[in-house]
Write an enzyme that holds these catalytic residues in place. Sequence first.
Site, mmCIF file in Angstrom:
data_model
loop_
_atom_site.group_PDB
_atom_site.id
_atom_site.type_symbol
_atom_site.label_atom_id
_atom_site.label_comp_id
_atom_site.label_asym_id
_atom_site.label_seq_id
_atom_site.Cartn_x
_atom_site.Cartn_y
_atom_site.Cartn_z
ATOM 1 N N SER A 290 14.916 5.374 -12.872
ATOM 2 C CA SER A 290 16.157 5.268 -12.099
ATOM 3 C C SER A 290 15.888 4.971 -10.626
ATOM 4 O O SER A 290 16.550 5.513 -9.743
ATOM 5 C CB SER A 290 16.982 6.549 -12.250
ATOM 6 O OG SER A 290 16.224 7.672 -11.815
ATOM 7 N N SER B 265 10.031 6.261 -6.016
ATOM 8 C CA SER B 265 9.466 5.663 -4.794
ATOM 9 C C SER B 265 10.581 5.015 -3.991
ATOM 10 O O SER B 265 10.573 5.040 -2.759
ATOM 11 C CB SER B 265 8.406 4.615 -5.139
ATOM 12 O OG SER B 265 7.250 5.229 -5.629
ATOM 13 N N GLU C 242 7.114 -6.321 10.015
ATOM 14 C CA GLU C 242 5.993 -5.474 9.577
ATOM 15 C C GLU C 242 4.740 -6.339 9.496
ATOM 16 O O GLU C 242 4.796 -7.555 9.713
ATOM 17 C CB GLU C 242 6.309 -4.839 8.217
ATOM 18 C CG GLU C 242 7.461 -3.839 8.276
ATOM 19 C CD GLU C 242 7.723 -3.172 6.935
ATOM 20 O OE1 GLU C 242 6.772 -2.695 6.306
ATOM 21 O OE2 GLU C 242 8.887 -3.139 6.518
ATOM 22 N N ALA D 64 10.113 9.851 -20.992
ATOM 23 C CA ALA D 64 9.748 8.962 -22.104
ATOM 24 C C ALA D 64 8.253 9.123 -22.384
ATOM 25 O O ALA D 64 7.440 9.122 -21.460
ATOM 26 C CB ALA D 64 10.075 7.529 -21.748
ATOM 27 N N ASP E 192 3.369 5.883 -16.153
ATOM 28 C CA ASP E 192 3.830 6.115 -17.533
ATOM 29 C C ASP E 192 4.248 4.819 -18.246
ATOM 30 O O ASP E 192 3.869 4.588 -19.399
ATOM 31 C CB ASP E 192 5.029 7.073 -17.556
ATOM 32 C CG ASP E 192 4.685 8.453 -17.034
ATOM 33 O OD1 ASP E 192 3.521 8.699 -16.677
ATOM 34 O OD2 ASP E 192 5.598 9.304 -16.983
ATOM 35 N N HIS F 64 -1.772 1.951 1.796
ATOM 36 C CA HIS F 64 -0.999 1.788 3.037
ATOM 37 C C HIS F 64 -1.828 2.374 4.182
ATOM 38 O O HIS F 64 -2.383 3.468 4.058
ATOM 39 C CB HIS F 64 0.338 2.525 2.921
ATOM 40 C CG HIS F 64 1.326 2.125 3.974
ATOM 41 N ND1 HIS F 64 1.155 2.430 5.300
ATOM 42 C CD2 HIS F 64 2.486 1.424 3.896
ATOM 43 C CE1 HIS F 64 2.179 1.940 5.993
ATOM 44 N NE2 HIS F 64 3.003 1.322 5.161
ATOM 45 N N GLU G 153 5.304 0.876 8.588
ATOM 46 C CA GLU G 153 4.683 -0.220 9.309
ATOM 47 C C GLU G 153 5.652 -0.828 10.330
ATOM 48 O O GLU G 153 5.233 -1.492 11.280
ATOM 49 C CB GLU G 153 4.323 -1.292 8.266
ATOM 50 C CG GLU G 153 2.987 -1.905 8.488
ATOM 51 C CD GLU G 153 2.550 -2.710 7.286
ATOM 52 O OE1 GLU G 153 1.904 -2.108 6.406
ATOM 53 O OE2 GLU G 153 2.832 -3.905 7.218
ATOM 54 N N ARG H 199 -1.907 -5.555 5.235
ATOM 55 C CA ARG H 199 -2.330 -4.198 4.888
ATOM 56 C C ARG H 199 -3.761 -4.085 4.382
ATOM 57 O O ARG H 199 -4.449 -3.109 4.655
ATOM 58 C CB ARG H 199 -1.432 -3.683 3.771
ATOM 59 C CG ARG H 199 -0.386 -2.830 4.299
ATOM 60 C CD ARG H 199 0.528 -2.416 3.215
ATOM 61 N NE ARG H 199 1.831 -2.356 3.850
ATOM 62 C CZ ARG H 199 2.946 -2.139 3.214
ATOM 63 N NH1 ARG H 199 2.946 -1.987 1.923
ATOM 64 N NH2 ARG H 199 4.071 -2.080 3.883
ATOM 65 N N HIS I 296 -0.747 3.370 -2.325
ATOM 66 C CA HIS I 296 0.670 3.134 -2.034
ATOM 67 C C HIS I 296 1.383 2.319 -3.109
ATOM 68 O O HIS I 296 2.502 2.639 -3.481
ATOM 69 C CB HIS I 296 0.737 2.399 -0.692
ATOM 70 C CG HIS I 296 2.109 2.095 -0.202
ATOM 71 N ND1 HIS I 296 3.016 3.094 0.118
ATOM 72 C CD2 HIS I 296 2.741 0.917 0.065
ATOM 73 C CE1 HIS I 296 4.135 2.543 0.552
ATOM 74 N NE2 HIS I 296 4.002 1.230 0.508
ATOM 75 N N ARG J 66 0.195 -7.357 -1.694
ATOM 76 C CA ARG J 66 1.644 -7.521 -1.465
ATOM 77 C C ARG J 66 1.985 -7.533 0.020
ATOM 78 O O ARG J 66 1.498 -6.697 0.790
ATOM 79 C CB ARG J 66 2.407 -6.377 -2.141
ATOM 80 C CG ARG J 66 3.884 -6.368 -1.817
ATOM 81 C CD ARG J 66 4.607 -5.300 -2.592
ATOM 82 N NE ARG J 66 4.253 -3.967 -2.182
ATOM 83 C CZ ARG J 66 4.874 -3.276 -1.229
ATOM 84 N NH1 ARG J 66 5.878 -3.822 -0.555
ATOM 85 N NH2 ARG J 66 4.500 -2.046 -0.948
ATOM 86 N N SER K 155 8.452 -5.618 -2.054
ATOM 87 C CA SER K 155 8.534 -4.938 -3.348
ATOM 88 C C SER K 155 9.977 -4.692 -3.772
ATOM 89 O O SER K 155 10.368 -4.980 -4.906
ATOM 90 C CB SER K 155 7.784 -3.607 -3.263
ATOM 91 O OG SER K 155 8.107 -2.828 -4.356
#
Length: 544
Positions: free
Chosen positions: A9, A39, A113, A154, A213, A234, A250, A303, A364, A406, A411
Amino acid sequence: MSKVMIIGSGIAGLFAANRLADAGHQVVVVTKQRAKDSSTNWAQGGIAAILDSDDTDAIQAHIEDTLRSGDGACDEAVVRSVIGEAGQRIQDLIEIGVNFHADEHGEFSLAKEGGHSEPRILHAKDTTGREIERALVAKAVANPNIVLRTNTLAIDLIQREHGRPEQGVAGAWCLDQQNGRVDTVQADAIVLATGGVGRLWAHTTNPSVATGDGLAMGYRAGACAKDMAFIQFHPTALHSSATRPFLITEALRGEGAVLLSSDDLRTWQEACEQASLNGNEQPTPHAFSFTLRHSQQGSMATRDIVARAIDQELKASGENHVWLITAHLSRPHLEDNFPNIALRLSQERLVLGEDPIPVLPAAHYMVGGLEVDDLGRVMLRDRSEPMPHLFAIGEVACTGMHGANRLASNSLLEAVVYAHRAAEHLIEYPPEPYEGNHPAWRAEGLDALVEHTPLVHDRQSLLATMSQEVGIVRTHQRLRRAHRRLALLHDEIAMMWKESIPDRDIIELRNLALTGRLVVESAIKQPTNMGLHFNLDLLTDGKP
Ligand code: FAD
Ligand code: SIN
């Protein structure tokens, strides 16, 4: 109407759930803790996006920054399509009720950033994720087509024909943590939106739910895991004795904050004193930063570069943190724009805009994940075709957008774009209901785990191995040592797993161990250093 099960969620899961439910689908969202525990809820900096689809220069610049950050490993077509779609998805978020920070004329405030050539990050001060999560949860809770099952973990996916991944999935076994029962949840399609795996490392920015998971469930069901070697650290997690991790965004460096080592700090402070004595202007800390030895961008490099620079500095100094300096910036401006960080620092008796902030790199983001196509359909292992009825979106998925590293604030963008695509695909091509058998969980003959001590030891040992051997800087020897230790742990955990009634501890440990193994195996196979994968034995010029 078909029934879709969404596991997770955060932004990915809830965005997809809301879209599907609005189109009349029955959606069950299962989530491990409270709905907001994710997150996403902790995201600070924001979401990178160009809102004006006619601004081709700005879009091109975002594409180029993303490709540069990905160190040549991004799928360029994916990058172009995701960034091109950003404006529409931000509009969706705004319609759902997300309030991005804007000035008195309604102009969005855009942050910058590391690795971004321009300010282009929409944010809600320094609690962007909390605002996104608030709006998405509120919409989901109000939607009669969504059943939201909290505290539901789950465990494994149910295959349509046991042992035949190409037949796809038909549901999942889920632990109801309130009564300890394992339920068989049936669904015509499943969307994995379970986030990342930061909890494999001792220092992480991630919440406790980030235990890999979905990655492990998908892999066990026959899905392909891709690019797992690329784990993003990070550069600036707060160094603190508190157990709950805390990120220093950042975006603070985007406002001018600078990283200094203890030596740099002393030199800068001496230069400031000398300037005062001479009646000169105070020097800014920028020119004193060790990061300049690693990149012209200094503290604002991507990063991978900044985290590695800090790692090298700490190994040389023997210290456990470097400093983030904000004393040269306007304190009221910082307090206004970073209220959450100012509050957290005050609990450490530190003042934002005055005191040096102790920071260190922390695990991170999982750049790799379950390989998906451009609709978020999970690819079968060893075959170039999707597994029927299984989708992965958000951090658990590997779309090719991020390459080997990334770019900051890409993200949330990737998550919302792929959540939209997966939902639209399911709306257009509803999965056929599965009339076959849904086997119950294999409960007979299992005992409750009487002794939890071995689990605690195994988890500690797993974390220690990943932190010591599979961190920012790797070697062949360290990776091979990690591989041997993880193989032993894997066998031990598998034995306990077979004999015990599942609870959260053993479910997570089993998933962490498998994900760890996939990270190590992928790292061992990397032929060259790129982006986040840095192996001293692969250096060609002898220099980091
Ligand atoms: P998550 O938001 O992590 O949600 C995963 C969900 O799955 C959770 O609800 C969890 O409880 C559930 N779950 C997991 N396993 C199970 C299971 N077995 N059964 C049931 N439920 C399960 N990115 C940006 O672009 N911009 C930022 O500013 C930014 N800041 C960040 C700051 C921090 C501190 C962190 C940790 C990350 C940040 N990131 C940022 C990364 C970004 O927040 C995440 O990559 C993104 O939110 C992931 O979204 P998601 O929906 O895929 O997963
Ligand atoms: C941050 O705010 O520094 C995190 C941004 C990200 O992970 O993209």
